[in-house]
Design an enzyme around this catalytic site. Structure first.
Site, mmCIF file in Angstrom:
data_model
loop_
_atom_site.group_PDB
_atom_site.id
_atom_site.type_symbol
_atom_site.label_atom_id
_atom_site.label_comp_id
_atom_site.label_asym_id
_atom_site.label_seq_id
_atom_site.Cartn_x
_atom_site.Cartn_y
_atom_site.Cartn_z
ATOM 1 N N GLY A 42 0.777 -1.242 0.000
ATOM 2 C CA GLY A 42 0.000 0.000 0.000
ATOM 3 C C GLY A 42 0.807 1.289 0.000
ATOM 4 O O GLY A 42 0.340 2.299 -0.510
ATOM 5 N N ASP A 101 -5.290 2.020 10.670
ATOM 6 C CA ASP A 101 -6.684 1.682 10.958
ATOM 7 C C ASP A 101 -6.765 1.298 12.443
ATOM 8 O O ASP A 101 -6.821 2.167 13.302
ATOM 9 C CB ASP A 101 -7.071 0.558 9.990
ATOM 10 N N THR A 102 -6.685 0.011 12.771
ATOM 11 C CA THR A 102 -6.683 -0.375 14.186
ATOM 12 C C THR A 102 -5.363 0.012 14.861
ATOM 13 O O THR A 102 -5.304 0.144 16.074
ATOM 14 C CB THR A 102 -6.853 -1.900 14.346
ATOM 15 N N GLY A 103 -4.306 0.138 14.075
ATOM 16 C CA GLY A 103 -2.985 0.449 14.628
ATOM 17 C C GLY A 103 -2.155 -0.791 14.911
ATOM 18 O O GLY A 103 -0.992 -0.694 15.314
ATOM 19 N N THR A 105 -0.837 -3.085 12.950
ATOM 20 C CA THR A 105 0.340 -3.271 12.099
ATOM 21 C C THR A 105 1.497 -2.423 12.624
ATOM 22 O O THR A 105 2.592 -2.937 12.871
ATOM 23 C CB THR A 105 0.020 -2.868 10.639
ATOM 24 N N LEU A 106 1.238 -1.131 12.818
ATOM 25 C CA LEU A 106 2.318 -0.250 13.289
ATOM 26 C C LEU A 106 2.777 -0.632 14.686
ATOM 27 O O LEU A 106 3.975 -0.632 14.967
ATOM 28 C CB LEU A 106 1.861 1.211 13.252
ATOM 29 N N LYS A 129 -7.550 6.508 10.289
ATOM 30 C CA LYS A 129 -8.950 6.224 10.671
ATOM 31 C C LYS A 129 -8.981 6.146 12.185
ATOM 32 O O LYS A 129 -9.112 5.074 12.773
ATOM 33 C CB LYS A 129 -9.364 4.856 10.118
ATOM 34 N N ARG A 163 -5.249 0.267 -7.055
ATOM 35 C CA ARG A 163 -4.003 0.860 -6.542
ATOM 36 C C ARG A 163 -3.491 1.991 -7.432
ATOM 37 O O ARG A 163 -2.803 2.887 -6.983
ATOM 38 C CB ARG A 163 -2.892 -0.211 -6.462
HETATM 39 P P1 IMP Z 1 -4.172 -1.767 10.941
HETATM 40 O O1 IMP Z 1 -3.146 -2.790 11.337
HETATM 41 O O2 IMP Z 1 -5.563 -2.179 11.368
HETATM 42 O O3 IMP Z 1 -3.839 -0.367 11.362
HETATM 43 O O4 IMP Z 1 -4.282 -1.850 9.371
HETATM 44 C C1 IMP Z 1 -3.444 -1.187 8.538
HETATM 45 C C2 IMP Z 1 -3.463 -1.853 7.174
HETATM 46 O O5 IMP Z 1 -4.781 -2.269 6.789
HETATM 47 C C3 IMP Z 1 -3.048 -0.861 6.125
HETATM 48 O O6 IMP Z 1 -1.642 -0.912 5.935
HETATM 49 C C4 IMP Z 1 -3.821 -1.306 4.918
HETATM 50 O O7 IMP Z 1 -3.092 -2.308 4.225
HETATM 51 C C5 IMP Z 1 -5.063 -1.942 5.452
HETATM 52 N N1 IMP Z 1 -6.217 -1.013 5.421
HETATM 53 C C6 IMP Z 1 -6.876 -0.496 6.484
HETATM 54 N N2 IMP Z 1 -7.884 0.279 6.093
HETATM 55 C C7 IMP Z 1 -7.880 0.272 4.743
HETATM 56 C C8 IMP Z 1 -8.709 0.925 3.752
HETATM 57 O O8 IMP Z 1 -9.664 1.670 4.019
HETATM 58 N N3 IMP Z 1 -8.376 0.682 2.453
HETATM 59 C C9 IMP Z 1 -7.330 -0.128 2.095
HETATM 60 N N4 IMP Z 1 -6.541 -0.746 2.986
HETATM 61 C C10 IMP Z 1 -6.822 -0.553 4.303
HETATM 62 MG MG MG Z 2 -4.978 -4.492 1.097
#
Ligand code: IMP
Ligand code: MG
Length: 177
Positions: A42, A101-103, A105-106, A129, A163
């Site tokens: 992404g 998003d949820t955080g 991954t980071l 988000k 993309r």
């Molecule tokens: P997290 O671990 O929940 O913060 O998710 C982060 C990852 O989820 C991002 O690096 C994206 O790959 C994917 N992601 C979360 N929300 C979206 C979205 O609205 N569109 C596309 N990918 C998303």
């Molecule tokens: Mg994806």
């Protein structure tokens, strides 16, 4: 069918924000070398644009993060491939993602890379988000806060589509007629 329903940020708006983030980063890291870790797939477009506007010396590595396990929230484990190709000990590291998003991954990348003893470890994201956050994670540089909608374009996909869009749009299930 998933279709584009609304453009959230057009090309110019994205460009302006990316330059703004790069300017802040260049100021904050003045006199230092910066090491970017870009999260594929992404973040490839965001990383390319961001780097071009950063004025301090910069290196970059790319990692791919995917979740595995039972697929439930609690078993959310991440696998990172390939392993980092560079030793980040003593380096100023900035994680680059297009969206948080949820955080989770980071947060797990912070956990992993902190063990490598970088001089500093921060994150830059274009979109946040914030209302979806479940993991505690600090984000030094954030472009836009967005509502809880699924977005695509500017490197972000839905099932590998969209993309290539130069803008960021909301993707929604369309009613078949
Ligand atoms: P997290 O671990 O929940 O913060 O998710 C982060 C990852 O989820 C991002 O690096 C994206 O790959 C994917 N992601 C979360 N929300 C979206 C979205 O609205 N569109 C596309 N990918 C998303
Ligand atoms: Mg994806």
């Amino acid at each position: 069918m998933i279709e584009i329903s609304e453009i959230l940020f057009d090309e110019q708006t994205i460009n302006d924000k990316v330059r703004d983030l790069a300017a802040r980063i260049s100021r904050d890291y003045a006199g230092r070398n910066l090491f970017l870790i870009s999260i594929l797939k992404g973040a490839f477009m965001f990383t390319a644009d961001l780097m071009r506007s950063i004025t301090v010396p910069v290196c970059v590595s790319f990692i791919r993060v995917s979740s595995y396990g039972m697929g439930t929230e609690s078993s959310h484990k991440l696998s990172i491939t390939p392993e980092l190709d560079v030793d980040i000990r003593g380096k100023h590291v900035l994680l680059v993602d297009t969206i948080v998003d949820t955080g989770k991954t980071l947060a797990s990348l912070y956990g992993k890379f902190t063990n490598h003893n970088p001089a500093s470890l921060k994150a830059v994201v274009l979109l946040d988000k914030m209302s979806r956050r479940t993991a505690e994670v600090s984000i030094a540089y954030r472009g836009f806060e967005i509502p809880n909608k699924f977005v695509v374009g500017y490197g972000m996909d839905h099932a590998e589509r969209f993309r290539n869009l130069p803008y960021i749009a909301v993707a929604q299930t369309s009613q078949e007629s």
